[in-house]
Design a protein around this motif. Structure first.
Motif, PDB file in Angstrom:
ATOM      1  N   PRO A 110       0.833  -1.210   0.000  1.00 26.08           N
ATOM      2  CA  PRO A 110       0.000   0.000   0.000  1.00 26.08           C
ATOM      3  C   PRO A 110       0.862   1.252   0.000  1.00 26.08           C
ATOM      4  O   PRO A 110       1.992   1.248   0.487  1.00 26.08           O
ATOM      5  N   GLN A 111       0.275   2.345  -0.565  1.00 24.21           N
ATOM      6  CA  GLN A 111       1.038   3.584  -0.684  1.00 24.21           C
ATOM      7  C   GLN A 111       1.355   4.200   0.671  1.00 24.21           C
ATOM      8  O   GLN A 111       2.394   4.819   0.850  1.00 24.21           O
ATOM      9  N   TYR A 112       0.430   4.075   1.649  1.00 24.33           N
ATOM     10  CA  TYR A 112       0.634   4.714   2.952  1.00 24.33           C
ATOM     11  C   TYR A 112       1.318   3.754   3.914  1.00 24.33           C
ATOM     12  O   TYR A 112       0.892   2.619   4.084  1.00 24.33           O
ATOM     13  N   ARG A 113       2.409   4.191   4.513  1.00 26.39           N
ATOM     14  CA  ARG A 113       3.085   3.428   5.559  1.00 26.39           C
ATOM     15  C   ARG A 113       3.310   4.362   6.733  1.00 26.39           C
ATOM     16  O   ARG A 113       3.897   5.436   6.575  1.00 26.39           O
ATOM     17  N   PRO A 114       2.816   4.016   7.924  1.00 24.33           N
ATOM     18  CA  PRO A 114       2.922   4.907   9.090  1.00 24.33           C
ATOM     19  C   PRO A 114       4.355   5.364   9.308  1.00 24.33           C
ATOM     20  O   PRO A 114       5.284   4.565   9.302  1.00 24.33           O
ATOM     21  N   GLY A 115       4.489   6.674   9.501  1.00 26.45           N
ATOM     22  CA  GLY A 115       5.794   7.233   9.804  1.00 26.45           C
ATOM     23  C   GLY A 115       6.646   7.526   8.590  1.00 26.45           C
ATOM     24  O   GLY A 115       7.716   8.114   8.716  1.00 26.45           O
ATOM     25  N   ARG A 116       6.195   7.127   7.404  1.00 25.90           N
ATOM     26  CA  ARG A 116       7.038   7.328   6.222  1.00 25.90           C
ATOM     27  C   ARG A 116       6.362   8.192   5.167  1.00 25.90           C
ATOM     28  O   ARG A 116       7.028   8.782   4.339  1.00 25.90           O
ATOM     29  N   GLU A 117       5.033   8.272   5.177  1.00 23.37           N
ATOM     30  CA  GLU A 117       4.306   9.053   4.190  1.00 23.37           C
ATOM     31  C   GLU A 117       3.341   9.992   4.916  1.00 23.37           C
ATOM     32  O   GLU A 117       2.982   9.759   6.069  1.00 23.37           O
ATOM     33  N   PRO A 118       2.885  11.086   4.278  1.00 28.49           N
ATOM     34  CA  PRO A 118       1.872  11.952   4.898  1.00 28.49           C
ATOM     35  C   PRO A 118       0.614  11.161   5.219  1.00 28.49           C
ATOM     36  O   PRO A 118       0.217  10.256   4.482  1.00 28.49           O
ATOM     37  N   ALA A 119      -0.014  11.506   6.367  1.00 25.26           N
ATOM     38  CA  ALA A 119      -1.219  10.784   6.788  1.00 25.26           C
ATOM     39  C   ALA A 119      -2.323  10.957   5.763  1.00 25.26           C
ATOM     40  O   ALA A 119      -2.531  12.033   5.215  1.00 25.26           O
ATOM     41  N   ARG A 120      -3.022   9.873   5.510  1.00 28.63           N
ATOM     42  CA  ARG A 120      -4.135   9.935   4.568  1.00 28.63           C
ATOM     43  C   ARG A 120      -5.283  10.732   5.172  1.00 28.63           C
ATOM     44  O   ARG A 120      -5.577  10.594   6.359  1.00 28.63           O
ATOM     45  N   PRO A 121      -5.943  11.610   4.415  1.00 29.62           N
ATOM     46  CA  PRO A 121      -7.063  12.384   4.969  1.00 29.62           C
ATOM     47  C   PRO A 121      -8.193  11.462   5.394  1.00 29.62           C
ATOM     48  O   PRO A 121      -8.602  10.578   4.650  1.00 29.62           O
ATOM     49  N   GLU A 122      -8.675  11.709   6.647  1.00 29.85           N
ATOM     50  CA  GLU A 122      -9.768  10.903   7.155  1.00 29.85           C
ATOM     51  C   GLU A 122     -11.093  11.529   6.735  1.00 29.85           C
ATOM     52  O   GLU A 122     -11.231  12.738   6.655  1.00 29.85           O
ATOM     53  N   SER A 123     -12.062  10.717   6.506  1.00 25.70           N
ATOM     54  CA  SER A 123     -13.377  11.230   6.134  1.00 25.70           C
ATOM     55  C   SER A 123     -14.004  11.920   7.339  1.00 25.70           C
ATOM     56  O   SER A 123     -13.940  11.419   8.457  1.00 25.70           O
ATOM     57  N   ARG A 124     -14.612  13.145   7.149  1.00 29.05           N
ATOM     58  CA  ARG A 124     -15.174  13.928   8.241  1.00 29.05           C
ATOM     59  C   ARG A 124     -16.503  13.337   8.672  1.00 29.05           C
ATOM     60  O   ARG A 124     -17.392  13.106   7.853  1.00 29.05           O
ATOM     61  N   SER A 125     -16.638  13.131   9.980  1.00 24.19           N
ATOM     62  CA  SER A 125     -17.871  12.549  10.495  1.00 24.19           C
ATOM     63  C   SER A 125     -18.952  13.618  10.573  1.00 24.19           C
ATOM     64  O   SER A 125     -18.693  14.761  10.934  1.00 24.19           O
ATOM     65  N   ASN A 126     -20.173  13.261  10.232  1.00 24.81           N
ATOM     66  CA  ASN A 126     -21.300  14.179  10.326  1.00 24.81           C
ATOM     67  C   ASN A 126     -22.093  13.967  11.606  1.00 24.81           C
ATOM     68  O   ASN A 126     -23.158  14.560  11.782  1.00 24.81           O
ATOM     69  N   ALA A 127     -21.591  13.126  12.486  1.00 25.99           N
ATOM     70  CA  ALA A 127     -22.277  12.886  13.750  1.00 25.99           C
ATOM     71  C   ALA A 127     -22.055  14.068  14.698  1.00 25.99           C
ATOM     72  O   ALA A 127     -21.000  14.699  14.696  1.00 25.99           O
ATOM     73  N   ILE A 128     -23.064  14.373  15.515  1.00 24.25           N
ATOM     74  CA  ILE A 128     -22.931  15.442  16.505  1.00 24.25           C
ATOM     75  C   ILE A 128     -21.948  14.982  17.581  1.00 24.25           C
ATOM     76  O   ILE A 128     -22.092  13.887  18.125  1.00 24.25           O
ATOM     77  N   PRO A 129     -20.931  15.789  17.902  1.00 27.64           N
ATOM     78  CA  PRO A 129     -19.949  15.370  18.916  1.00 27.64           C
ATOM     79  C   PRO A 129     -20.612  15.077  20.258  1.00 27.64           C
ATOM     80  O   PRO A 129     -21.609  15.710  20.629  1.00 27.64           O
ATOM     81  N   SER A 130     -20.054  14.132  20.976  1.00 25.65           N
ATOM     82  CA  SER A 130     -20.639  13.739  22.264  1.00 25.65           C
ATOM     83  C   SER A 130     -20.625  14.885  23.263  1.00 25.65           C
ATOM     84  O   SER A 130     -21.532  15.017  24.088  1.00 25.65           O
ATOM     85  N   TRP A 131     -19.593  15.760  23.205  1.00 24.56           N
ATOM     86  CA  TRP A 131     -19.520  16.862  24.168  1.00 24.56           C
ATOM     87  C   TRP A 131     -20.564  17.941  23.895  1.00 24.56           C
ATOM     88  O   TRP A 131     -20.791  18.814  24.739  1.00 24.56           O
ATOM     89  N   VAL A 132     -21.196  17.902  22.722  1.00 23.72           N
ATOM     90  CA  VAL A 132     -22.310  18.813  22.447  1.00 23.72           C
ATOM     91  C   VAL A 132     -23.572  18.308  23.138  1.00 23.72           C
ATOM     92  O   VAL A 132     -24.322  19.077  23.750  1.00 23.72           O
TER      93      VAL A 132
END
Length: 348
Positions: free
Chosen positions: A26-48
């Protein structure tokens, strides 16, 4: 095949294997490549949904669908104000902008200037595809500490005024008892009022707080003044537009100890009250602009001055706007009689 040929064949085999491994990795290897963008959650945060509970800090939640951070923070401040049952007055906000409650017997809302509060900080922030969420925090313990310090300063100032009056009063007590009592009341009023205001705020910041006994309270001040004001007769003459609230305006004067004498030929003081108003429609609302005036004269007709108060109310219904105007007049009149009107008594 000689040894050289074997080495060449082995190297070629290893090279091919490495190429296959690299191609399959795989192209991504921890510590060696930029972190892959994570998909943004649409859930309301628990602290709200469940803001944290803290003995020293009050948390507020603010949101904005347009992703404007300042708007969300402002909403968080209002959330804190709702929890503490206060109104936070910001820059440029005038008294006229704070509409009074429609219920006459409702307790007045506690209004606190934003400069009195410690900084409200943003502690968390989350953004979804549809909304921006922020969590803001008010450190009530820091607020309470500042209030205690201010109360101590006011106590020292109040004690100094009382000591000065006992040792060397500004107006002679024997020849002008009313004037001397009024002058002391006038000097103490801003200090004692501020102390009781800060004490009320302290009970919001830290309920159940215990403070040293005040050198004098507003109730004790009023009692002192009332003991000499029965010598002052007052005739109140009100314009027809004010007849409906004349009993309340008169009761306010009687409440500080003035002797109300309607129709007396030569009272100590005569108060002439007038009201002019103008009604206009603004964006479908009935707006009422009023000018309330009080002229103060001696019984002989000598003018001592007066006040002019500009008021504004609005409502969908004209009668409601008028009732609000009448209640605002009563509130402002009580403030005037308690504070500014005493200045005329110092001349007696």
């Amino acid at each position: 095949m000689d040894i050289t040929g074997h080495r060449f064949l082995l190297a070629a085999t290893l090279g091919a294997a490495l190429l296959v491994q690299v191609a399959c990795e795989p192209q991504y290897r921890p510590g060696r490549e930029p972190a892959r963008p994570e998909s943004r959650s649409n859930a309301i945060p628990s602290w709200v949904l469940q803001p944290p509970l803290d003995q020293d800090i009050t948390y507020g939640i603010g949101t904005d669908l347009r992703m404007d951070r300042n708007t969300a923070i402002a909403e968080g401040r209002r959330d804190i104000a709702r929890q503490l049952r206060i109104v936070i007055r910001g820059d440029g906000q005038e008294d006229e902008d704070l509409e009074i409650d429609d219920e006459p017997n409702a307790p007045p809302r506690v209004t606190i200037d934003h400069l009195e509060l410690p900084g409200i900080t943003v502690t968390r922030q989350a953004e979804t595809d549809h909304c921006l969420y922020v969590q803001v925090a008010l450190n009530r313990e820091a607020w309470a500490t500042a209030l205690r310090n201010r109360i101590s300063e006011l106590d020292r100032d109040i004690a100094a005024v009382l000591a000065s009056h006992e040792q060397q009063p500004e107006i002679d007590l024997k020849t002008h008892p009313v004037g001397a009592a009024a002058r002391l009341h006038q000097r103490l009023m801003p200090l004692v009022s501020a102390r009781e205001e800060k004490l009320a705020h302290l009970q919001i910041a830290r309920p159940g707080s215990i403070t040293p006994q005040a050198p004098i309270t507003l109730a004790e001040m009023r009692a002192r003044l009332r003991r000499v004001l029965d010598r002052v007769s007052v005739d109140i003459v009100a314009a027809p537009d004010l007849e409906a609230i004349l009993p309340q305006l008169t009761a306010t004067c009687a409440g500080i100890g003035l002797r109300i004498t309607p129709g007396l030929a030569k009272p100590t003081l005569r108060l002439k009250l007038t009201l002019s108003s103008m009604q206009i429609q603004v964006n479908g609302m009935e707006r009422l602009d009023g000018t309330f005036q009080c002229l103060v004269e001696t019984g002989e007709g000598t003018s001592l001055g007066g006040i002019t108060i500009n008021l504004r109310t609005s409502s969908l219904i004209n009668t409601v706007a008028h009732d609000r105007l009448m209640r605002k007049i009563q509130v402002r009149w009580a403030e005037y009689v308690e504070k500014d009107f005493v200045d005329y008594l110092t001349r007696l």
